[in-house]
Design an enzyme around this catalytic site. Structure first.
Site, PDB file in Angstrom:
ATOM      1  N   LYS A 199     -52.651 -27.740  49.926  1.00  0.00           N
ATOM      2  CA  LYS A 199     -52.808 -29.150  50.287  1.00  0.00           C
ATOM      3  C   LYS A 199     -53.115 -30.008  49.059  1.00  0.00           C
ATOM      4  O   LYS A 199     -53.173 -29.504  47.940  1.00  0.00           O
ATOM      5  CB  LYS A 199     -53.899 -29.302  51.344  1.00  0.00           C
ATOM      6  CG  LYS A 199     -53.827 -28.304  52.477  1.00  0.00           C
ATOM      7  CD  LYS A 199     -52.564 -28.394  53.329  1.00  0.00           C
ATOM      8  CE  LYS A 199     -52.599 -27.296  54.383  1.00  0.00           C
ATOM      9  NZ  LYS A 199     -51.486 -27.310  55.314  1.00  0.00           N
TER      10      LYS A 199
HETATM   11  C1  LIG Z   1     -51.883 -26.651  56.665  1.00  0.00           C
HETATM   12  C2  LIG Z   1     -51.750 -27.374  57.933  1.00  0.00           C
HETATM   13  C3  LIG Z   1     -52.592 -27.137  59.021  1.00  0.00           C
HETATM   14  C4  LIG Z   1     -53.594 -26.026  59.043  1.00  0.00           C
HETATM   15  O1  LIG Z   1     -54.502 -26.030  58.014  1.00  0.00           O
HETATM   16  P1  LIG Z   1     -55.180 -24.647  57.535  1.00  0.00           P
HETATM   17  O2  LIG Z   1     -56.279 -25.096  56.660  1.00  0.00           O
HETATM   18  O3  LIG Z   1     -54.137 -23.859  56.849  1.00  0.00           O
HETATM   19  O4  LIG Z   1     -55.676 -23.971  58.765  1.00  0.00           O
HETATM   20  C5  LIG Z   1     -52.435 -27.916  60.152  1.00  0.00           C
HETATM   21  N1  LIG Z   1     -51.496 -28.863  60.214  1.00  0.00           N
HETATM   22  C6  LIG Z   1     -50.653 -29.113  59.204  1.00  0.00           C
HETATM   23  C7  LIG Z   1     -49.671 -30.216  59.335  1.00  0.00           C
HETATM   24  C8  LIG Z   1     -50.738 -28.366  58.026  1.00  0.00           C
HETATM   25  O5  LIG Z   1     -49.885 -28.617  57.030  1.00  0.00           O
END
Ligand SMILES: *Cc1c(COP(=O)(O)O)cnc(C)c1O
Length: 416
Positions: A199
């Site tokens: 992210k």
């Molecule tokens: C990465 C992601 C998640 C989940 O996040 P995690 O920290 O990996 O559990 C949920 N929604 C979207 C759109 C994502 O890109």
């Protein structure tokens, strides 16, 4: 016309394109993690001057939202939000066809049924498709801001209010983004963030829930910690229920709290770079940029544009790679991208951990149907989309290479 690199011509960019991930971990992260390790405990609720608590305070301030809760992942954040909203067996929660599978999985994990709807040229939920999917069982909608770009929140919130549907924002891919001056994650009833490694900023793993509502944050806290009721009297005004353990550790809190210090500088660099590229592409015929309703608020982590057909998109993409600009189409029937509903087999086949599922349980009176081809509009947009990752370290000459490569390929392949 200059010969395309794919046909043996000279590539626009000969220098390596080294702009992969945007995450930077440096001295401040190390300093804070060492501080966490030197503290008395890594348990956030006993730690003095807890990093997890400081992270929550930072987000309250940034979002202008009174309540936030740090958790151990974005998925946990979503699960806390849907649970706090009261969604469970018998309820439906509407999600877009283009999002990471966790958005839909979080719904299943509380026993509710995900309803999958089309996206439009923003590559986010089509508000009309959302409205058309509302049934008497709809409890909530999860508006996802994919790839740094905001969903159409005014429309979504207005429709949701009209039908008494709770709005959850999935900000996992757009942490730091804004919507006409307001922070993403502060526009609906809940904002859910991820701090996972892919992210915009990261704690390795981590997440955060934000909400305006005091009862809801109490419910989110119960969900995130099975023991919460035993040591926080303040929250006992709301009836407790059995929870799980989605707590954030001080190590992750320290990492995340260091990352947020660099947040705005990072976003400014990303935005400056993307703006240069978008400006440079003005007047190129035959390409249609992804619709970004508020370009100022775009996190600017990638550039997406559409060409006329999926076949052309593939050809364009290959030629662009040959020019030295790595890129990809968003859907080509090949690689099972976990961000496209078509590959969510467990959901399309209505499977859950036990034989009694959200779909076949006696409380569910709806009749949701799924198929791999149920959202043709979304597949069409994704199939015609070419995506290039951008990066905060790109300089003007790098942006120019991107622009020139796109212009060169467009001049060969796209009709005037
Ligand atoms: C990465 C992601 C998640 C989940 O996040 P995690 O920290 O990996 O559990 C949920 N929604 C979207 C759109 C994502 O890109």
């Amino acid at each position: 016309m200059e010969k395309l690199a794919i046909d043996g011509g000279k590539p626009v960019r000969t220098k390596e394109y080294t702009f992969g991930g945007i995450v930077e971990v440096g001295d401040l992260e190390k300093e804070y993690v060492m501080q966490a390790l030197d503290g008395d405990t890594l348990f956030r609720f006993h730690a003095k001057n807890s990093f997890a608590a400081r992270l929550e305070a930072y987000y309250q301030d940034r979002l202008g939202v009174p309540y936030t809760l740090a958790v151990n992942s974005g998925t946990s954040a979503l699960i806390c939000a849907v649970a706090a909203a009261g969604a469970g067996p018998g309820d439906e929660v509407i999600v877009p066809a283009y999002t990471y599978i966790a958005t839909a999985a979080a719904v299943v994990s509380v026993g509710a049924v995900p309803v999958i709807v089309e996206c439009d040229d923003t590559l986010n939920m089509d508000p009309q498709a959302f409205e058309a999917a509302i049934t008497p069982y709809t409890k909530a909608v999860i508006a996802v801001h994919m790839r740094g770009v905001m969903a159409q929140m005014n429309e979504i919130v207005e429709i949701a209010r009209k039908h008494n549907v709770i709005v959850i924002e999935d900000v996992a891919q757009a942490n730091g983004g804004t919507y006409f001056g307001k922070q993403l994650g502060s526009l609906g009833d809940f904002g859910c963030f991820s701090l996972q490694s892919f992210k915009i900023i990261t704690a390795g793993e981590g997440g955060l829930v934000a909400t305006h509502d005091k009862q809801w944050i109490s419910r989110a806290r119960f969900k995130h910690d099975a023991g919460y009721q035993f040591w926080d009297d303040e929250h006992n005004k709301v009836p407790a229920f059995a929870g799980e353990n989605f707590r954030m550790s001080e190590i992750n809190g320290a990492l995340a709290f260091a990352q947020v210090q660099k947040f705005d500088e990072l976003l400014t660099k990303l935005r400056t770079n993307k703006k240069r590229i978008v400006d440079g592409l003005k007047g190129v015929e035959g390409i249609q940029l992804q619709r970004v309703v508020d370009p100022e608020g775009d996190c600017s982590i990638c550039l997406n544009f559409f060409v006329e057909t999926p076949e052309l998109a593939q050809k364009f993409s290959d030629a662009l790679s040959a020019e030295g600009i790595p890129n990809g189409t968003l859907f080509n029937g090949g690689f099972a991208d976990r961000h496209i509903y078509r590959h969510w087999d467990s959901i399309l086949e209505k499977r859950a951990a036990s034989p009694v599922t959200p779909w076949n349980c006696k409380d569910y009176k709806g009749n949701v149907q799924y198929s791999k081809d149920m959202c043709p509009k979304t597949l069409d947009y994704l199939g015609r989309a070419i995506s290039i990752y951008l990066n905060q370290n790109m300089q003007e000459e790098d942006s120019n290479d991107v622009v020139n490569a796109i212009r060169k390929v467009a001049a060969h392949y796209l009709k005037k």
